[in-house]
Design an enzyme around this catalytic site. Structure first.
Site, PDB file in Angstrom:
ATOM      1  N   SER A 205       0.856  -1.192   0.000  1.00 46.41           N
ATOM      2  CA  SER A 205       0.000   0.000   0.000  1.00 46.41           C
ATOM      3  C   SER A 205       0.885   1.234   0.000  1.00 46.41           C
ATOM      4  CB  SER A 205      -0.876  -0.006   1.260  1.00 46.41           C
ATOM      5  OG  SER A 205      -1.517   1.245   1.412  1.00 46.41           O
TER       6      SER A 205
ATOM      7  N   TYR B 214      -1.954  -1.952  10.178  1.00 45.83           N
ATOM      8  CA  TYR B 214      -2.053  -2.108   8.715  1.00 45.83           C
ATOM      9  C   TYR B 214      -0.806  -1.538   8.049  1.00 45.83           C
ATOM     10  CZ  TYR B 214      -3.954  -1.585   3.962  1.00 45.83           C
ATOM     11  OH  TYR B 214      -4.157  -1.644   2.593  1.00 45.83           O
TER      12      TYR B 214
HETATM   13  N1  LIG Z   1      -8.892  -0.375  -1.151  1.00 52.05           N
HETATM   14  C1  LIG Z   1      -7.845   0.393  -0.929  1.00 52.05           C
HETATM   15  O1  LIG Z   1      -7.967   1.619  -0.799  1.00 52.05           O
HETATM   16  C2  LIG Z   1      -6.455  -0.208  -0.851  1.00 52.05           C
HETATM   17  C3  LIG Z   1      -5.353   0.663  -0.908  1.00 52.05           C
HETATM   18  C4  LIG Z   1      -4.074   0.112  -0.864  1.00 52.05           C
HETATM   19  C5  LIG Z   1      -3.905  -1.265  -0.768  1.00 52.05           C
HETATM   20  N2  LIG Z   1      -4.992  -2.083  -0.708  1.00 52.05           N
HETATM   21  C6  LIG Z   1      -4.768  -3.519  -0.625  1.00 52.05           C
HETATM   22  O2  LIG Z   1      -5.319  -4.154  -1.777  1.00 52.05           O
HETATM   23  C7  LIG Z   1      -5.660  -5.512  -1.465  1.00 52.05           C
HETATM   24  C8  LIG Z   1      -7.082  -5.810  -1.934  1.00 52.05           C
HETATM   25  O3  LIG Z   1      -7.990  -5.043  -1.145  1.00 52.05           O
HETATM   26  P1  LIG Z   1      -9.437  -4.543  -1.624  1.00 52.05           P
HETATM   27  O4  LIG Z   1      -9.438  -3.070  -1.497  1.00 52.05           O
HETATM   28  O5  LIG Z   1      -9.816  -5.185  -2.908  1.00 52.05           O
HETATM   29  O6  LIG Z   1     -10.317  -5.098  -0.391  1.00 52.05           O
HETATM   30  P2  LIG Z   1     -11.551  -6.118  -0.292  1.00 52.05           P
HETATM   31  O7  LIG Z   1     -11.860  -6.199   1.163  1.00 52.05           O
HETATM   32  O8  LIG Z   1     -12.637  -5.724  -1.225  1.00 52.05           O
HETATM   33  O9  LIG Z   1     -10.907  -7.487  -0.817  1.00 52.05           O
HETATM   34  C9  LIG Z   1     -10.047  -8.250  -0.042  1.00 52.05           C
HETATM   35  C10 LIG Z   1     -10.372  -9.716  -0.258  1.00 52.05           C
HETATM   36  O10 LIG Z   1      -9.487 -10.498   0.572  1.00 52.05           O
HETATM   37  C11 LIG Z   1     -10.252 -11.515   1.183  1.00 52.05           C
HETATM   38  N3  LIG Z   1      -9.581 -11.944   2.428  1.00 52.05           N
HETATM   39  C12 LIG Z   1      -9.468 -11.233   3.578  1.00 52.05           C
HETATM   40  N4  LIG Z   1      -8.859 -11.973   4.521  1.00 52.05           N
HETATM   41  C13 LIG Z   1      -8.557 -13.170   3.946  1.00 52.05           C
HETATM   42  C14 LIG Z   1      -7.916 -14.350   4.410  1.00 52.05           C
HETATM   43  N5  LIG Z   1      -7.479 -14.448   5.670  1.00 52.05           N
HETATM   44  N6  LIG Z   1      -7.763 -15.391   3.555  1.00 52.05           N
HETATM   45  C15 LIG Z   1      -8.226 -15.299   2.277  1.00 52.05           C
HETATM   46  N7  LIG Z   1      -8.860 -14.205   1.791  1.00 52.05           N
HETATM   47  C16 LIG Z   1      -9.023 -13.153   2.617  1.00 52.05           C
HETATM   48  C17 LIG Z   1     -11.613 -10.889   1.411  1.00 52.05           C
HETATM   49  O11 LIG Z   1     -12.629 -11.857   1.603  1.00 52.05           O
HETATM   50  C18 LIG Z   1     -11.803 -10.058   0.153  1.00 52.05           C
HETATM   51  O12 LIG Z   1     -12.433 -10.785  -0.876  1.00 52.05           O
HETATM   52  C19 LIG Z   1      -5.466  -5.646   0.045  1.00 52.05           C
HETATM   53  O13 LIG Z   1      -4.214  -6.245   0.313  1.00 52.05           O
HETATM   54  C20 LIG Z   1      -5.465  -4.208   0.519  1.00 52.05           C
HETATM   55  O14 LIG Z   1      -4.765  -4.052   1.735  1.00 52.05           O
HETATM   56  C21 LIG Z   1      -6.266  -1.582  -0.735  1.00 52.05           C
END
Ligand SMILES: NC(=O)c1ccc[n+]([C@@H]2O[C@H](COP(=O)([O-])OP(=O)(O)OC[C@H]3O[C@@H](n4cnc5c(N)ncnc54)[C@H](O)[C@@H]3O)[C@@H](O)[C@H]2O)c1
Length: 270
Positions: A157, A170
């Site tokens: 991130s 986080y």
């Molecule tokens: N959304 C943002 O603003 C943002 C910004 C920077 C980084 N990220 C990173 O991007 C990645 C994707 O996030 P997103 O925004 O699509 O979120 P999201 O919550 O929509 O998707 C995350 C997915 O991971 C799954 N998950 C969570 N814990 C799990 C586990 N223990 N085992 C298997 N699956 C699991 C969830 O069920 C979900 O489908 C993450 O690593 C997040 O930290 C997100």
């Protein structure tokens, strides 16, 4: 041999957190460019995570989207904290697809709080999922890449590079992913296995703890400017991150390893 055309034609790619959000977007983008996929997600809620996680229907829908593009999808409902279950799911998936070429460690969770309210339970769940879960994903994939090389893409991130506040576990977990990835990149370079991180700014997905919004508006609004992008967009879109993932999975990036690829609309410049 594969009859696929595209920038990752015939590659077999593992994606965690594939049921929705950015994981689904990565799956669709890679399938558009000819990849077959192993799609892993927990599809269940987790304690101490205040927003709902995905459902089995979400994961099935991602697989359907991939198959509609004419590519193969193998799904597995697995908690990435479970190293053995990951090993088995990836081995089974690789067997069905005839091998593995890359992994995208994308699953993650987010808790919110100030330094005063952050709990030991939040520390444990966030580090377990985001950091050790990323390790478990890499560890499950590496044995399948050793003979012919491959690409590990670990989703960090912008928070990790910036020290973004109000979610210290986080931010720490995402910084840990950078250390893990650079270290692995050194160990695996001799095997032609590349390891890189991707650093998104905010993206509109299901990862939305309401308490973060409250903290930013009512408790520590002085910190809100830290979340502001340099470019005039409040958030970027999942596809912007998926295009970076596609590049890192593809052979176009064949000599990129140990890098931190920011897709952050300049948030880390400020
Ligand atoms: N959304 C943002 O603003 C943002 C910004 C920077 C980084 N990220 C990173 O991007 C990645 C994707 O996030 P997103 O925004 O699509 O979120 P999201 O919550 O929509 O998707 C995350 C997915 O991971 C799954 N998950 C969570 N814990 C799990 C586990 N223990 N085992 C298997 N699956 C699991 C969830 O069920 C979900 O489908 C993450 O690593 C997040 O930290 C997100």
């Amino acid at each position: 041999m594969s009859d696929a055309a595209g920038r990752v034609a015939g590659k077999r790619v593992l994606i965690t957190g594939a049921a929705r959000g950015m994981g689904r977007s990565h799956a669709v983008r890679l399938a558009q460019e000819g990849a077959d996929l192993i799609l892993v997600d927990i599809c269940a809620p987790l304690p101490d995570i205040e927003y709902p996680l995905s459902t089995p229907e979400d994961l099935a829908e991602t697989a359907e989207l991939v198959e509609k593009l004419g590519r193969r999808a193998v799904t597995a409902i697995v908690d990435i904290r479970d190293a053995t279950a990951m090993e088995i799911a990836v081995a089974e998936g690789a067997e069905r697809l005839g091998g593995l070429d890359a992994a995208v460690a994308n699953a993650g969770v987010l808790t919110a709080g100030t330094w005063v309210t952050t709990t030991p339970q939040q520390w444990r769940i966030v580090l377990d999922v985001n950091l050790i879960g990323t390790w478990n994903t890499c560890a499950a994939a590496i044995p399948h890449l050793l003979e012919h090389g491959g690409s590990l893409v670990n989703i960090s991130s912008a928070a990790a590079l910036k020290g973004t506040p109000l979610h210290i576990p986080y931010t720490a977990s995402k910084a840990g992913i950078v250390g893990l990835s650079r270290s692995l990149a050194n160990e695996l370079a001799a095997h032609q296995i590349r390891v890189n991180t991707v650093h998104p700014t905010g993206v509109e997905t299901g990862m939305r703890p309401d308490s973060l919004f409250t903290l930013l508006t009512e408790v520590r609004s002085d910190l809100a400017p830290i979340f502001g992008n340099a470019m005039p967009v409040a958030m970027v879109e999942a596809i912007d991150i998926s295009n970076a993932v596609l590049y890192l999975v593809s052979d176009e990036s064949r000599y990129l390893t140990g890098t931190e690829l920011k897709v952050d609309a300049g948030v880390t410049l400020r």
